[in-house]
Design an enzyme around this catalytic site. Sequence first.
Site, PDB file in Angstrom:
ATOM      1  CG  PHE B 119      99.038 163.589  10.118  1.00 15.17           C
ATOM      2  CD1 PHE B 119      98.634 162.987  11.255  1.00 15.17           C
ATOM      3  CD2 PHE B 119     100.439 163.097   9.742  1.00 15.17           C
ATOM      4  CE1 PHE B 119      99.386 162.154  12.125  1.00 15.17           C
ATOM      5  CE2 PHE B 119     101.284 162.244  10.640  1.00 15.17           C
ATOM      6  CZ  PHE B 119     100.757 161.762  11.776  1.00 15.17           C
ATOM      7  CD  GLN B 240     109.056 160.070   6.370  1.00 16.69           C
ATOM      8  OE1 GLN B 240     108.375 159.298   6.801  1.00 16.69           O
ATOM      9  NE2 GLN B 240     108.445 160.865   5.514  1.00 16.69           N
ATOM     10  CG  HIS B 242     109.981 160.678  13.657  1.00 14.71           C
ATOM     11  ND1 HIS B 242     110.365 161.601  14.727  1.00 14.71           N
ATOM     12  CD2 HIS B 242     108.804 160.858  13.273  1.00 14.71           C
ATOM     13  CE1 HIS B 242     109.157 161.991  14.961  1.00 14.71           C
ATOM     14  NE2 HIS B 242     107.943 161.786  14.261  1.00 14.71           N
ATOM     15  CG  LEU B 252     108.124 158.395  16.769  1.00 16.53           C
ATOM     16  CD1 LEU B 252     108.896 157.930  15.464  1.00 16.53           C
ATOM     17  CD2 LEU B 252     106.599 158.236  16.561  1.00 16.53           C
ATOM     18  CD  GLU B 255     106.124 164.862  13.274  1.00 14.01           C
ATOM     19  OE1 GLU B 255     105.224 163.905  13.556  1.00 14.01           O
ATOM     20  OE2 GLU B 255     107.172 164.874  12.521  1.00 14.01           O
ATOM     21  NE  ARG B 398     105.646 157.003   5.582  1.00 14.92           N
ATOM     22  CZ  ARG B 398     105.070 157.189   6.843  1.00 14.92           C
ATOM     23  NH1 ARG B 398     103.861 156.690   6.975  1.00 14.92           N
ATOM     24  NH2 ARG B 398     105.419 157.443   7.838  1.00 14.92           N
TER      25      ARG B 398
HETATM   26  C1  LIG Z   1     106.379 153.989  15.145  1.00 17.07           C
HETATM   27  C2  LIG Z   1     105.805 153.922  13.763  1.00 17.07           C
HETATM   28  C3  LIG Z   1     104.611 154.636  13.730  1.00 17.07           C
HETATM   29  C4  LIG Z   1     104.034 154.731  12.436  1.00 17.07           C
HETATM   30  N1  LIG Z   1     102.621 155.577  12.204  1.00 17.07           N
HETATM   31  C5  LIG Z   1     102.214 155.426  10.876  1.00 17.07           C
HETATM   32  C6  LIG Z   1     100.828 156.232  11.056  1.00 17.07           C
HETATM   33  O1  LIG Z   1     100.495 156.578  11.956  1.00 17.07           O
HETATM   34  N2  LIG Z   1     100.301 156.413   9.628  1.00 17.07           N
HETATM   35  C7  LIG Z   1     100.824 155.560   8.643  1.00 17.07           C
HETATM   36  O2  LIG Z   1     100.411 155.585   7.414  1.00 17.07           O
HETATM   37  N3  LIG Z   1     101.981 155.014   8.598  1.00 17.07           N
HETATM   38  C8  LIG Z   1     102.629 155.005   9.950  1.00 17.07           C
HETATM   39  N4  LIG Z   1     103.841 154.149  10.022  1.00 17.07           N
HETATM   40  C9  LIG Z   1     104.504 153.335   9.010  1.00 17.07           C
HETATM   41  C10 LIG Z   1     103.528 152.200   8.805  1.00 17.07           C
HETATM   42  O3  LIG Z   1     103.111 151.693  10.098  1.00 17.07           O
HETATM   43  C11 LIG Z   1     104.191 150.927   8.081  1.00 17.07           C
HETATM   44  O4  LIG Z   1     104.713 151.362   6.910  1.00 17.07           O
HETATM   45  C12 LIG Z   1     103.154 149.837   7.696  1.00 17.07           C
HETATM   46  O5  LIG Z   1     102.365 149.435   8.998  1.00 17.07           O
HETATM   47  C13 LIG Z   1     103.880 148.520   7.055  1.00 17.07           C
HETATM   48  O6  LIG Z   1     102.751 147.763   6.783  1.00 17.07           O
HETATM   49  P1  LIG Z   1     103.171 146.186   6.071  1.00 17.07           P
HETATM   50  O7  LIG Z   1     101.996 145.608   6.002  1.00 17.07           O
HETATM   51  O8  LIG Z   1     103.890 146.486   4.860  1.00 17.07           O
HETATM   52  O9  LIG Z   1     104.120 145.583   7.075  1.00 17.07           O
HETATM   53  P2  LIG Z   1     104.315 145.262   8.443  1.00 17.07           P
HETATM   54  O10 LIG Z   1     103.031 145.482   9.166  1.00 17.07           O
HETATM   55  O11 LIG Z   1     105.549 145.412   8.958  1.00 17.07           O
HETATM   56  O12 LIG Z   1     104.271 143.619   8.543  1.00 17.07           O
HETATM   57  C14 LIG Z   1     105.068 142.706   7.891  1.00 17.07           C
HETATM   58  C15 LIG Z   1     104.756 141.203   8.072  1.00 17.07           C
HETATM   59  O13 LIG Z   1     105.654 140.412   7.226  1.00 17.07           O
HETATM   60  C16 LIG Z   1     105.914 139.271   8.190  1.00 17.07           C
HETATM   61  N5  LIG Z   1     107.231 138.968   7.645  1.00 17.07           N
HETATM   62  C17 LIG Z   1     108.229 139.711   7.593  1.00 17.07           C
HETATM   63  N6  LIG Z   1     109.298 138.870   7.033  1.00 17.07           N
HETATM   64  C18 LIG Z   1     108.912 137.381   7.110  1.00 17.07           C
HETATM   65  C19 LIG Z   1     109.385 136.244   6.577  1.00 17.07           C
HETATM   66  N7  LIG Z   1     110.753 136.288   6.285  1.00 17.07           N
HETATM   67  N8  LIG Z   1     108.661 135.199   6.570  1.00 17.07           N
HETATM   68  C20 LIG Z   1     107.404 135.143   7.017  1.00 17.07           C
HETATM   69  N9  LIG Z   1     106.799 136.355   7.591  1.00 17.07           N
HETATM   70  C21 LIG Z   1     107.488 137.494   7.467  1.00 17.07           C
HETATM   71  C22 LIG Z   1     105.924 139.769   9.340  1.00 17.07           C
HETATM   72  O14 LIG Z   1     105.811 138.789  10.438  1.00 17.07           O
HETATM   73  C23 LIG Z   1     104.720 140.756   9.453  1.00 17.07           C
HETATM   74  O15 LIG Z   1     103.527 139.942   9.761  1.00 17.07           O
HETATM   75  C24 LIG Z   1     104.484 154.172  11.282  1.00 17.07           C
HETATM   76  C25 LIG Z   1     105.750 153.466  11.620  1.00 17.07           C
HETATM   77  C26 LIG Z   1     106.385 153.309  12.620  1.00 17.07           C
HETATM   78  C27 LIG Z   1     107.562 152.748  12.952  1.00 17.07           C
END
Ligand SMILES: Cc1cc2nc3c(=O)[nH]c(=O)nc-3n(C[C@H](O)[C@H](O)[C@H](O)COP(=O)(O)OP(=O)(O)OC[C@H]3O[C@@H](n4cnc5c(N)ncnc54)[C@H](O)[C@@H]3O)c2cc1C
Lengths: 77, 587
Positions: B119, B240, B242, B252, B255, B398
């Site tokens: 990657f 960041q 894309h 998205l 790549e 990142r």
């Molecule tokens: C299209 C895409 C592909 C990606 N692919 C990769 C990858 O292959 N590898 C990698 O390492 N990273 C990847 N990333 C980045 C990664 O997916 C995210 O950074 C990561 O999943 C975020 O996880 P998290 O637990 O911080 O939050 P999230 O999974 O976003 O969860 C947030 C949680 O908070 C809750 N929440 C938010 N606000 C409130 C509120 N006010 N009250 C109650 N609940 C709330 C939501 O309901 C949810 O449950 C990708 C991102 C995108 C957009």
Amino acid sequence: MGEMDRVRWHCRRGLLELDLVLAAFVERHLERLDRRQLAILEELLDKPDNDLLDLVMGRAEPADPSLQPVLEMLRTG
Amino acid sequence: MAIAKREFDAVVVGAGGSGLRAALQLAEANLRVAVLSKVFPTRSHTVAAQGGVSASLGNDEQDNWHWHMFDTVKGSDYLGDQDAIEFMCRKAGEVVYELEHFGMPFDRLESGKIYQRPFGGHTSNYGERPVKRACAAADRTGHAMLHTLYQRNLRARTQFFVEWLALDLIRDAEGDVIGVVALEMETGEVMILQARATLLATGGAGRIFASSTNAFINTGDGLGMVARAGLPLQDMEFYQFHPTGVYGAGVLITEGVRGEGGFLLNKNGERFMERYAPTVKDLASRDVVSRAMATEIKEGRGCGKDGDYILLKLDHLGPEIITKRLPGIREIAIRFANVDPVKEPIPVVPTAHYMMGGIPANYHGQVVVPDGRGGERVIKGLYAAGECACVSVHGANRLGCNSLLDLLVFGKSAGERIVEDLKGGLAHKKLAKDAGEATMARLARLDSATSGESVAEIGAELRRTMQLHCGVFRFPDSLAEGVKKILDIAERARRTFIRDKSSVFNTARIEALELDNLVETAVATMISAEARKESRGAHDRSDYPKRDDGNWMKHTLWYKEGNRLEYKPVKLKPLTVEAFEPKARVY
Ligand SMILES: Cc1cc2nc3c(=O)[nH]c(=O)nc-3n(C[C@H](O)[C@H](O)[C@H](O)COP(=O)(O)OP(=O)(O)OC[C@H]3O[C@@H](n4cnc5c(N)ncnc54)[C@H](O)[C@@H]3O)c2cc1C
């Protein structure tokens, strides 16, 4: 009205693709769905995001054919 | 009016990868844990992650955590804290194997070991050549991770509050955090969830940009809560982008399309990447390609009637290769870009993807602020993990697959720290009589307003402003104008108005409350960006095109009050190894 509002929130998803498809669907169709269609929509919305996206994009077909009419509406946008 | 109240040992806001990993740690220590999520847990944005999770398991070829650490420090453009980066890279194996034991369906090698693939940015022997470090479960890594962790939490009897919207933190007179105020969507009722420890795991805030790969729920709620509670946000200028999000939709385009031979064109039909990166061309790293695209658009060579996008051409690959090697791309393009890539190029733009900044935290997940004597102090009772936190392991940029790793490592370490702190006597504190009143006033204003600004319009204007003035490539005049505009938008956002005053699943109210968080996040981002007079990682300024370690190797802290900025040093000293000295970041 309550049911409709609940459904509207359930259209908020983890996949942007579904957000876009469902937001357009809500705008165009939601208010005009009958009870049966609304129930089907809810069943579709209960599916995991990736499975629902596969259905919407036509990469998979639903095991339960009764979902087809509403799924068709989602597919054509 | 008295607000209903419930007590827990710990409240976790967010049920994505980081929230679920932390909650598991807490529930398995037999604490009473409440996990709040505004959507069903497995619909959290983590579900979108496809690429994988990085860990130097060395299953297929030699690898080790020190190489991974080097790549992460370099990738961060030397803004990452090296203590936290060492911690994360060393723990990677442990948390990935743990997930495997929890039942995560990782792809496997013939030997039965976890399969690993290369990657971008991950290398062996300190930048020598690409290394296979990403562990994946088909193209559904995030999905599988969420489901695995959710099941495990059910087993451990974590209590879920699904479709609850956290609104604000509660701090007592000493500044300690003692819980949250939250809204139950189904009833419209507001409740105080009091806790000895509160963990924010609310994910990213990609929706502050007009063009974003993030789902609609990514509105930076945790950041808004922190800002309103008088605490700072760190390194918000680093977002960041894309290179290939579908123009107008954000979806998205992997790549892999360029990997298979697709390339980018400007309005003259020129393959412009040949000018910016003569050897690797369209396969240069994300920031290089995004910057080149932004330059083409800025200099009037964008496509379309507004000259504001670039074309991704792949029809020359032929329908067979497109359907066989790039499954799903054709349907995605037809559906979201209205073009059939077998015949026509896809309109794309650099698209906001990942927030490197966030709530300042150390590698134990404790939220920290400057102590006024050059050091840091912990905000008692408050923790943050995942994309909403700035630990900072990603620094100014990142690496792919390091976010899912961050969720696992710091979700777990925050959980462990909370368990320790609660054992160490972090007790329930008294709730002041007026706890939650500021939040109730915010809701009351919204409910009583009979006229005012439209939430949708302000949201759209905020996103346009961020995209135009604070995008991939940043210009001094444009940033200064952006600051003015965003402050004006923030002012207008105080007078939002919603027609629907009902209480059950009132989406209009939820969106108005989310807007408050988008505003804090956007203001923090714009102001921090305007102030940083250098280019580093994802922050690229035309007037200061070089990294300036002498003046700017430091973290930004933005405070809502007075839009004040402060800076704190980068932690250059790892835990056990020697520091990686800053070098020019060339690949
Ligand atoms: C299209 C895409 C592909 C990606 N692919 C990769 C990858 O292959 N590898 C990698 O390492 N990273 C990847 N990333 C980045 C990664 O997916 C995210 O950074 C990561 O999943 C975020 O996880 P998290 O637990 O911080 O939050 P999230 O999974 O976003 O969860 C947030 C949680 O908070 C809750 N929440 C938010 N606000 C409130 C509120 N006010 N009250 C109650 N609940 C709330 C939501 O309901 C949810 O449950 C990708 C991102 C995108 C957009």
